[in-house]
Design a protein around this motif. Sequence first.
Motif, mmCIF file in Angstrom:
data_model
loop_
_atom_site.group_PDB
_atom_site.id
_atom_site.type_symbol
_atom_site.label_atom_id
_atom_site.label_comp_id
_atom_site.label_asym_id
_atom_site.label_seq_id
_atom_site.Cartn_x
_atom_site.Cartn_y
_atom_site.Cartn_z
ATOM 1 N N LEU A 93 -29.598 -73.595 156.820
ATOM 2 C CA LEU A 93 -29.303 -72.374 156.083
ATOM 3 C C LEU A 93 -27.821 -72.005 156.125
ATOM 4 O O LEU A 93 -27.317 -71.334 155.228
ATOM 5 C CB LEU A 93 -30.135 -71.211 156.638
ATOM 6 N N GLU A 94 -27.146 -72.454 157.166
ATOM 7 C CA GLU A 94 -25.735 -72.097 157.321
ATOM 8 C C GLU A 94 -24.862 -72.699 156.220
ATOM 9 O O GLU A 94 -23.813 -72.147 155.888
ATOM 10 C CB GLU A 94 -25.231 -72.569 158.694
ATOM 11 N N SER A 95 -25.290 -73.802 155.641
ATOM 12 C CA SER A 95 -24.458 -74.483 154.634
ATOM 13 C C SER A 95 -25.043 -74.391 153.232
ATOM 14 O O SER A 95 -24.612 -75.116 152.338
ATOM 15 C CB SER A 95 -24.287 -75.960 155.022
ATOM 16 N N LEU A 96 -26.014 -73.495 153.013
ATOM 17 C CA LEU A 96 -26.643 -73.376 151.703
ATOM 18 C C LEU A 96 -25.646 -72.829 150.686
ATOM 19 O O LEU A 96 -24.997 -71.810 150.911
ATOM 20 C CB LEU A 96 -27.858 -72.454 151.794
ATOM 21 N N GLY A 97 -25.501 -73.519 149.555
ATOM 22 C CA GLY A 97 -24.534 -73.126 148.533
ATOM 23 C C GLY A 97 -25.070 -72.089 147.566
ATOM 24 O O GLY A 97 -26.011 -71.348 147.869
ATOM 25 N N ARG A 98 -24.492 -72.058 146.349
ATOM 26 C CA ARG A 98 -24.849 -71.072 145.331
ATOM 27 C C ARG A 98 -25.957 -71.620 144.444
ATOM 28 O O ARG A 98 -25.793 -72.650 143.791
ATOM 29 C CB ARG A 98 -23.634 -70.710 144.469
ATOM 30 N N LEU A 99 -27.070 -70.904 144.400
ATOM 31 C CA LEU A 99 -28.189 -71.271 143.539
ATOM 32 C C LEU A 99 -28.634 -70.027 142.782
ATOM 33 O O LEU A 99 -28.845 -68.962 143.392
ATOM 34 C CB LEU A 99 -29.366 -71.840 144.344
#
Length: 757
Positions: free
Chosen positions: A268-274
């Motif tokens: 979750l720490e590296s989840l980008g823009r969706l």
Amino acid sequence: MLELATPPSEAPDQHHFFVTAARHLETLLAEELRGLGIPEVRETRAGVACAGALADAYRVCLWSRVASRVLLPLAEWPAADPDALYAGIAAIDWSQHLGPEQTLAIHVDSARSGIDHTHFAALRIKDAIVDQFRERSGQRPSVDTAQPDIRLYCRLFRDQAALSLDLSGDALHRRGYRTEAGAASIKENLAAALLLRARWPAIAAAGGALVDPMCGAGTLVIEAALMAADRAPGLNRAHWGFSAWRGHDAAAWNGLREEAEARASKGLESLGRLCGYDRDSAAIRMAYANLERAGLAGRLHFERRELADCQPCGQVRQGLVISNPPYGERLGAKENLVPLYRTLGQVLRERFDGWQGAVLTANPELGRNMGLRAHRMHRLFNGPLDCQLLHFDIRSEAHVDDSPRPLPPEDRGPGAEMLANRLRKNQKSLNSWLKQQDIGCYRLYDADLPEYALAIDIYSAAAADANSGADAKAGASARPRASVEHDAGMQRLAHVQEYAAPPDIDPRAARRRLREAMGVISETLGIARENLFFKVRQRQRGNAQYDRQGQAEQFFEVREAGLRFLVNLQDHLDTGLFLDHRQTRALIGQLAQGKRFLNLFGYTGAASVHAAAGGALSTLTVDLSRTYCDWAQRNLALNGFAPPAHRVEQADCLQWIERPRWDKFGLIFLDPPSFSTSKRMRGSFDIQRDHVRLIQQTARLLEPDGELIFSTNLRRFKLETEALADLAIEDLKPRTLPRDFKRNARIHHCWRFRHRH
């Protein structure tokens, strides 16, 4: 002879198991299982055969994004009749799998076998299991088809039975986050397959964003987030087919879950823009509810937004835009979806340059309307629908101009000269009338020759200023009439509409004739190719006639009876000015002097401009579409008419007239669509079915001596005069049918209604 699926000679912790998948996903599933570290993988029809420890089967249950079920084979044996089927089941020691206090469910498939009644076969299997328990303990397990402790799957093929334990329980596409879905939502594992085929994991790893412009309940966006966050798709599930199985290895399962939870927290720490967009606010509410159940609340963005307004999320310059638009199977007829696909393609070309695109469709013909060249395709099934996933590299070199290219003279057939002669003849017969009446927008040709089924409208126009209509100017009634054909800056434009060809016409021959026609139109009428605007005219249902076909936002200014109007020849099926209503608008201008005028289903407000110019005390234009309300305000302002005397109101006209109203009108124009549905409307509207009530309700708004002008373009319309006997009725069709439309006398119907005194 009964054969055990895992022979005794093999190590006790080694098993064969079979992982099922939807058609055409077997290769993708095999690749995924190898990536999960499954030691032996063999792709077969409808799934993948594997071998490994029980923990490997658990890992597939927890981590596979594509699989449908994980089956642990128990036995195979000949079963040509029900007795042989019973005997094979009875030979298995069922105490190794469940106890008499537990529940079970049995599913049977049969093909090319003597036992072809699957429900009867399931009963025989159940009887064999129950009888064994009764003989040994006097007790028996019960059947629970909803959520059993043990789920069994038996396949009968060519009189051979294969029985398996379903380790997954519920189908693996049920992740646990989606308890409600949109009208045509795809299964979660199909959504994951689309993302894998579109190479989303690599795009996400490189920092790319994801956008679904028609997200529905958010399945594609949520599945993309689960992938990008390294979150196991089965982490939220509370029940598994192995949970109550007596062979279950709880320690192995718990270890896998702990590992998955740790990876999910880190991912979750590296989840980008969706981002997900949809025009339906109810779908967006479902998407947010699903997002919360998936444990991703606050991590993704959903928003109600029209397709034409979609754009990349944030400042990310590259990523994947992916969508599952309607195919015309469940959510709308195919012919009504052409504008949607054109808009989707235009949005991708203009706002997502440098991105990757992926669109799932069951109708590749619709995909060709996007104006993008697919560089690869994958075949998949969405339920029973045979679909293609189209992949696009959204760059200028992939853009495709779908407008018909005119054929040069040397390549045309003999029919081209016939068309040219007809155009010259029609133009000559209209010239003196056009000049006398000062008409610059007219119909020149309407399928006069069967081989060229086109409607050709000519517009003498000037490119409109971007702020046209923004400021009220001098009153339009004082503006001198001018010949639009000879005004400086005016140019001739052709709006060409092709009537959809019947199914028995060879589409290649029809396309060639169309290209011939475009060349003839340009040369015969002296119109530059860039001033030819082409559309396909389909039979419309719902609000499709109002849907955008593009978003070029190029407006031209035209004139009618000395008044100024904005038309858009590219973005909508209709241009903003119904040319067949020219005489009707002129009549409204003549009748409006000193009256309060109401324009229901007002479209772009052209009738209101004529009424205002004719001396109406006030005008009120009502329409459901914000686009057309804005357009109507611009047309009024362009001619110097402004609030409060001249107002535009966005509302559902059907609901608007039902409300209690104190205001009355001396003149009302009522021009409803033939058929309409909208998410903002209650139910549907059918002009033939509903016209009596509509006219009666509208007539209540008339002043005692007021007049109601009612018009419809439904060609087979029949006015129910007996039901409207309390009103005086006058047929205005002969008076309102313009000369340039008399080749097609059914283009519209028009009546005048007054109260009887």
